[in-house]
Design a protein around this motif. Structure first.
Motif, PDB file in Angstrom:
ATOM      1  N   LEU A  97       0.810  -1.222   0.000  1.00 11.20           N
ATOM      2  CA  LEU A  97       0.000   0.000   0.000  1.00 11.20           C
ATOM      3  C   LEU A  97       0.844   1.274   0.000  1.00 11.20           C
ATOM      4  O   LEU A  97       0.544   2.212  -0.737  1.00 11.20           O
ATOM      5  N   PRO A  98       1.928   1.349   0.781  1.00 10.09           N
ATOM      6  CA  PRO A  98       2.753   2.563   0.747  1.00 10.09           C
ATOM      7  C   PRO A  98       3.420   2.801  -0.609  1.00 10.09           C
ATOM      8  O   PRO A  98       3.691   3.933  -0.978  1.00 10.09           O
ATOM      9  N   ARG A  99       3.664   1.739  -1.344  1.00  9.33           N
ATOM     10  CA  ARG A  99       4.264   1.922  -2.672  1.00  9.33           C
ATOM     11  C   ARG A  99       3.314   2.647  -3.609  1.00  9.33           C
ATOM     12  O   ARG A  99       3.746   3.431  -4.457  1.00  9.33           O
ATOM     13  N   LEU A 100       2.034   2.413  -3.445  1.00  8.13           N
ATOM     14  CA  LEU A 100       1.056   3.160  -4.235  1.00  8.13           C
ATOM     15  C   LEU A 100       1.046   4.631  -3.834  1.00  8.13           C
ATOM     16  O   LEU A 100       0.978   5.517  -4.681  1.00  8.13           O
ATOM     17  N   VAL A 101       1.139   4.889  -2.545  1.00 10.24           N
ATOM     18  CA  VAL A 101       1.197   6.265  -2.054  1.00 10.24           C
ATOM     19  C   VAL A 101       2.508   6.915  -2.498  1.00 10.24           C
ATOM     20  O   VAL A 101       2.541   8.092  -2.858  1.00 10.24           O
ATOM     21  N   HIS A 137      12.976   9.745   5.652  1.00 13.67           N
ATOM     22  CA  HIS A 137      12.825  10.171   7.047  1.00 13.67           C
ATOM     23  C   HIS A 137      11.490   9.689   7.616  1.00 13.67           C
ATOM     24  O   HIS A 137      11.434   9.190   8.742  1.00 13.67           O
ATOM     25  N   VAL A 138      10.432   9.854   6.855  1.00 16.67           N
ATOM     26  CA  VAL A 138       9.105   9.430   7.316  1.00 16.67           C
ATOM     27  C   VAL A 138       9.064   7.911   7.471  1.00 16.67           C
ATOM     28  O   VAL A 138       8.511   7.394   8.449  1.00 16.67           O
ATOM     29  N   SER A 139       9.684   7.184   6.537  1.00 18.11           N
ATOM     30  CA  SER A 139       9.701   5.718   6.651  1.00 18.11           C
ATOM     31  C   SER A 139      10.475   5.284   7.890  1.00 18.11           C
ATOM     32  O   SER A 139      10.114   4.297   8.537  1.00 18.11           O
ATOM     33  N   LEU A 140      11.513   6.017   8.230  1.00 14.19           N
ATOM     34  CA  LEU A 140      12.283   5.695   9.425  1.00 14.19           C
ATOM     35  C   LEU A 140      11.440   5.879  10.690  1.00 14.19           C
ATOM     36  O   LEU A 140      11.549   5.083  11.631  1.00 14.19           O
ATOM     37  N   THR A 158       5.186  -0.875   6.387  1.00 15.27           N
ATOM     38  CA  THR A 158       5.009   0.430   5.752  1.00 15.27           C
ATOM     39  C   THR A 158       6.329   1.179   5.668  1.00 15.27           C
ATOM     40  O   THR A 158       6.660   1.777   4.646  1.00 15.27           O
ATOM     41  N   GLY A 159       7.107   1.139   6.719  1.00 12.09           N
ATOM     42  CA  GLY A 159       8.370   1.863   6.745  1.00 12.09           C
ATOM     43  C   GLY A 159       9.435   1.261   5.858  1.00 12.09           C
ATOM     44  O   GLY A 159      10.096   1.969   5.101  1.00 12.09           O
ATOM     45  N   TYR A 160       9.596  -0.057   5.913  1.00 12.88           N
ATOM     46  CA  TYR A 160      10.646  -0.695   5.129  1.00 12.88           C
ATOM     47  C   TYR A 160      10.375  -0.621   3.627  1.00 12.88           C
ATOM     48  O   TYR A 160      11.309  -0.565   2.835  1.00 12.88           O
ATOM     49  N   ALA A 161       9.118  -0.632   3.218  1.00 11.87           N
ATOM     50  CA  ALA A 161       8.796  -0.546   1.791  1.00 11.87           C
ATOM     51  C   ALA A 161       9.301   0.767   1.203  1.00 11.87           C
ATOM     52  O   ALA A 161       9.917   0.795   0.134  1.00 11.87           O
ATOM     53  N   ASN A 162       9.063   1.868   1.885  1.00 11.93           N
ATOM     54  CA  ASN A 162       9.526   3.165   1.399  1.00 11.93           C
ATOM     55  C   ASN A 162      11.014   3.341   1.599  1.00 11.93           C
ATOM     56  O   ASN A 162      11.687   3.968   0.786  1.00 11.93           O
ATOM     57  N   HIS A 163      11.531   2.805   2.668  1.00 14.18           N
ATOM     58  CA  HIS A 163      12.930   3.026   3.016  1.00 14.18           C
ATOM     59  C   HIS A 163      13.861   2.467   1.945  1.00 14.18           C
ATOM     60  O   HIS A 163      14.761   3.155   1.474  1.00 14.18           O
ATOM     61  N   TYR A 164      13.636   1.248   1.544  1.00 16.54           N
ATOM     62  CA  TYR A 164      14.543   0.612   0.596  1.00 16.54           C
ATOM     63  C   TYR A 164      14.448   1.254  -0.792  1.00 16.54           C
ATOM     64  O   TYR A 164      15.457   1.556  -1.414  1.00 16.54           O
ATOM     65  N   ILE A 201      18.015  -2.730  15.040  1.00 19.99           N
ATOM     66  CA  ILE A 201      18.105  -2.314  13.637  1.00 19.99           C
ATOM     67  C   ILE A 201      17.523  -0.923  13.457  1.00 19.99           C
ATOM     68  O   ILE A 201      18.090  -0.086  12.755  1.00 19.99           O
ATOM     69  N   ALA A 202      16.382  -0.663  14.083  1.00 20.48           N
ATOM     70  CA  ALA A 202      15.786   0.675  13.991  1.00 20.48           C
ATOM     71  C   ALA A 202      16.706   1.733  14.578  1.00 20.48           C
ATOM     72  O   ALA A 202      16.841   2.832  14.033  1.00 20.48           O
ATOM     73  N   THR A 203      17.368   1.403  15.670  1.00 20.05           N
ATOM     74  CA  THR A 203      18.314   2.338  16.285  1.00 20.05           C
ATOM     75  C   THR A 203      19.499   2.592  15.368  1.00 20.05           C
ATOM     76  O   THR A 203      19.930   3.746  15.197  1.00 20.05           O
TER      77      THR A 203
END
Length: 150
Positions: A9-13, A28-31, A70-76, A124-126
């Motif tokens: 879904l985030p990839r569509l956005v 930044h938002v994905s993080l 949601t975060g990892y899809a945009n991040h990569y 990993i998030a840190t």
């Protein structure tokens, strides 16, 4: 399937937002989503192993998986775009980035076999936050794109 849906879904956005905001802003938002998701998974593991109502733990686990997906899809996908928007990226650098990503994923999967998954996700998030914050000057949260040759 919930992680997959949360990553599609985030990839569509992203398709819509990528033309209007900086790619580094999307990273930044994905993080932020990744951090909130890992904290939610950590809280869920504490709830599921404690004396708290189990339903709350499952809700936090499901929420954490959605947020991380949601975060990892945009991040990569936006990280490479962000790198090319703010500077030159040779094929060797792109290959090194791909190799580093694969190595990082492999280490993350290996660590999850040794350490509890909630601790791995939080670590990993840190680390992602520390790496991205160290390069805030190269990848601003907001601003305008620089045109090539300008």
């Amino acid at each position: 399937s919930s992680f997959y849906l949360a990553s599609m879904l985030p990839r569509l956005v992203n398709t819509y937002l990528a033309r209007r905001v900086l790619a580094s802003t999307l990273v930044h938002v994905s993080l932020i989503f990744i951090i909130l998701g890992s904290m939610s998974v950590f809280a869920a593991s504490v709830m599921l192993t404690g004396d708290v109502d189990q339903r709350h733990g499952y809700i936090f686990m499901f929420l954490g998986i959605w947020l991380m997906g949601t975060g990892y899809a945009n991040h990569y996908s936006m990280l490479l775009v962000s790198m090319t928007q703010h500077g030159e990226l040779s094929s060797q650098q792109s290959g090194m980035f791909g190799s580093s990503v694969c190595f990082g994923i492999t280490v993350g999967l290996w660590l999850a076999g040794l350490i509890d998954l909630d601790h791995v996700e939080l670590g990993i998030a840190t680390l992602l936050t520390a790496i991205w914050t160290a390069h805030i000057r190269e990848f601003p949260f907001c601003g305008t794109l620089k045109k090539n040759g300008a």
